[in-house]
Design a protein around this motif. Sequence first.
Motif, PDB file in Angstrom:
ATOM      1  N   GLN A   1       0.843  -1.181   0.000  1.00  0.00           N
ATOM      2  CA  GLN A   1       0.000   0.000   0.000  1.00  0.00           C
ATOM      3  C   GLN A   1       0.883   1.236   0.000  1.00  0.00           C
ATOM      4  N   LEU A   2       0.625   2.166  -0.918  1.00  0.00           N
ATOM      5  CA  LEU A   2       1.460   3.349  -1.052  1.00  0.00           C
ATOM      6  C   LEU A   2       1.405   4.172   0.237  1.00  0.00           C
ATOM      7  N   LEU A   3       2.570   4.450   0.808  1.00  0.00           N
ATOM      8  CA  LEU A   3       2.641   5.146   2.094  1.00  0.00           C
ATOM      9  C   LEU A   3       2.956   6.627   1.937  1.00  0.00           C
ATOM     10  N   GLY A   4       3.465   7.037   0.774  1.00  0.00           N
ATOM     11  CA  GLY A   4       3.788   8.443   0.551  1.00  0.00           C
ATOM     12  C   GLY A   4       5.216   8.749   0.927  1.00  0.00           C
ATOM     13  N   ARG A   5       5.423   9.226   2.141  1.00  0.00           N
ATOM     14  CA  ARG A   5       6.762   9.612   2.593  1.00  0.00           C
ATOM     15  C   ARG A   5       7.133   8.755   3.799  1.00  0.00           C
ATOM     16  N   VAL A   6       8.233   8.026   3.693  1.00  0.00           N
ATOM     17  CA  VAL A   6       8.626   7.072   4.722  1.00  0.00           C
ATOM     18  C   VAL A   6      10.019   7.429   5.226  1.00  0.00           C
ATOM     19  N   ARG A   7      10.178   7.460   6.552  1.00  0.00           N
ATOM     20  CA  ARG A   7      11.484   7.689   7.159  1.00  0.00           C
ATOM     21  C   ARG A   7      12.105   6.347   7.509  1.00  0.00           C
ATOM     22  N   VAL A   8      13.352   6.145   7.084  1.00  0.00           N
ATOM     23  CA  VAL A   8      14.050   4.883   7.320  1.00  0.00           C
ATOM     24  C   VAL A   8      15.421   5.183   7.906  1.00  0.00           C
ATOM     25  N   GLU A   9      15.800   4.440   8.927  1.00  0.00           N
ATOM     26  CA  GLU A   9      17.107   4.599   9.545  1.00  0.00           C
ATOM     27  C   GLU A   9      18.094   3.609   8.932  1.00  0.00           C
ATOM     28  N   SER A  10      19.370   3.995   8.891  1.00  0.00           N
ATOM     29  CA  SER A  10      20.460   3.139   8.375  1.00  0.00           C
ATOM     30  C   SER A  10      20.196   2.706   6.934  1.00  0.00           C
ATOM     31  N   THR A  11      19.883   3.682   6.062  1.00  0.00           N
ATOM     32  CA  THR A  11      19.588   3.351   4.671  1.00  0.00           C
ATOM     33  C   THR A  11      20.817   2.868   3.910  1.00  0.00           C
ATOM     34  N   GLY A  12      22.009   3.109   4.475  1.00  0.00           N
ATOM     35  CA  GLY A  12      23.219   2.647   3.798  1.00  0.00           C
ATOM     36  C   GLY A  12      23.686   1.283   4.245  1.00  0.00           C
ATOM     37  N   SER A  13      23.010   0.678   5.229  1.00  0.00           N
ATOM     38  CA  SER A  13      23.439  -0.631   5.712  1.00  0.00           C
ATOM     39  C   SER A  13      22.230  -1.533   5.911  1.00  0.00           C
ATOM     40  N   TYR A  14      21.755  -1.670   7.171  1.00  0.00           N
ATOM     41  CA  TYR A  14      20.689  -2.621   7.458  1.00  0.00           C
ATOM     42  C   TYR A  14      19.349  -2.206   6.845  1.00  0.00           C
TER      43      TYR A  14
ATOM     44  N   ALA B   1       8.524   0.934  -4.991  1.00  0.00           N
ATOM     45  CA  ALA B   1       7.067   0.909  -4.877  1.00  0.00           C
ATOM     46  C   ALA B   1       6.448   2.292  -5.055  1.00  0.00           C
ATOM     47  N   GLY B   2       7.274   3.332  -5.149  1.00  0.00           N
ATOM     48  CA  GLY B   2       6.752   4.663  -5.387  1.00  0.00           C
ATOM     49  C   GLY B   2       6.735   5.569  -4.180  1.00  0.00           C
ATOM     50  N   ASP B   3       7.218   5.106  -3.035  1.00  0.00           N
ATOM     51  CA  ASP B   3       7.250   5.933  -1.839  1.00  0.00           C
ATOM     52  C   ASP B   3       8.481   6.831  -1.853  1.00  0.00           C
ATOM     53  N   GLN B   4       8.377   7.964  -1.196  1.00  0.00           N
ATOM     54  CA  GLN B   4       9.521   8.844  -1.012  1.00  0.00           C
ATOM     55  C   GLN B   4      10.214   8.482   0.293  1.00  0.00           C
ATOM     56  N   VAL B   5      11.478   8.103   0.203  1.00  0.00           N
ATOM     57  CA  VAL B   5      12.220   7.647   1.372  1.00  0.00           C
ATOM     58  C   VAL B   5      13.087   8.786   1.891  1.00  0.00           C
ATOM     59  N   VAL B   6      13.002   9.023   3.208  1.00  0.00           N
ATOM     60  CA  VAL B   6      13.823  10.035   3.880  1.00  0.00           C
ATOM     61  C   VAL B   6      14.686   9.326   4.906  1.00  0.00           C
TER      62      VAL B   6
END
Length: 310
Positions: free
Chosen positions: A11-24, A35-40
């Motif tokens: 399901q499209l979430l829009g804007r999602v905050r994710v920690e450690s995007t360069g590793s885990y 999937a079309g979400d904007q990742v921050v």
Amino acid sequence: MGHRPGRREHQLLGRVRVESTGSYGAGLASFLRRAGDQVVEVNRGDRAVRHLRGKDDTIDAETAARNVLSGSATATPKTGEGTVEMIRQVKIAKDTATKARTQAIITLKAVLVNAPAELREALEPLNDRELLDACRALRYESMDGPEDAARYTLRALADRHRSLDYEARRHERILDTLTDRAAPTLTSQFGIAADCAAELLIVVGDNPERIRSEAALAKLCGACPIPASSGKTTRHRLNRGGHRQANAALHRILVVRMRLHQPTIAYVERRSREGRTTKEILRCLKRHLIREIYQILVSPHKAENLSSAA
């Protein structure tokens, strides 16, 4: 009962905050982006707060949530899906091979210090290349004494060094090809070899437009001036933060330019006459170099995005 999405449904979430995007969190960030979400990206919290409150998953999650709610988490993560990601992976192989190669010859020389006198006296006067060739030519009849063991060990270490040298050179050739493919203009600049270009490309990523300004790139590389004024004294100092490998790459480039690049030599002489120290001159040169790199790696992508948006 409502419908429960399957494993492959999203399901499209829009804007999602994710920690450690360069590793885990890289896999999750990549999935959400496709999937079309904007990742921050949510960066690590304040170290002072962590020192006072401690660290566990619950505290880290709360800190990340507070960063999001306060609006301080605004960084766009690297996509990690292009040529720069290929460069990053090959450079890991190259750096580890280079480190192991250095360790091999250091160990060889340490073994030679305690080798039998006759063997040590024959090998110690040789330079590194001659020493490695001589050690590869060593022979032993059988393991009858310490000298046979020393000959065996020295030859094994010399063979290991040669194997790692071939491996590192192979990685360097692939790295040259990839950096020329990713940024031919960058590698054509004076003093910027493939290894330094690779470090700078890794910092910028496959989506350079995520870097908002030239100052942001300078801060990312630890090349922005840090105020160090006191009273009537107004000055700046070198930044000790940022991406240290990229900062080291900037330093290597400038060492070459300060020796061989005439415009840089003239700049150093002029600033020295003005009373600037070598560290202050180096800080200024790093900032000038960041401007040059920004114009090569980031500005064309920003202009392209603006034209496509229009």
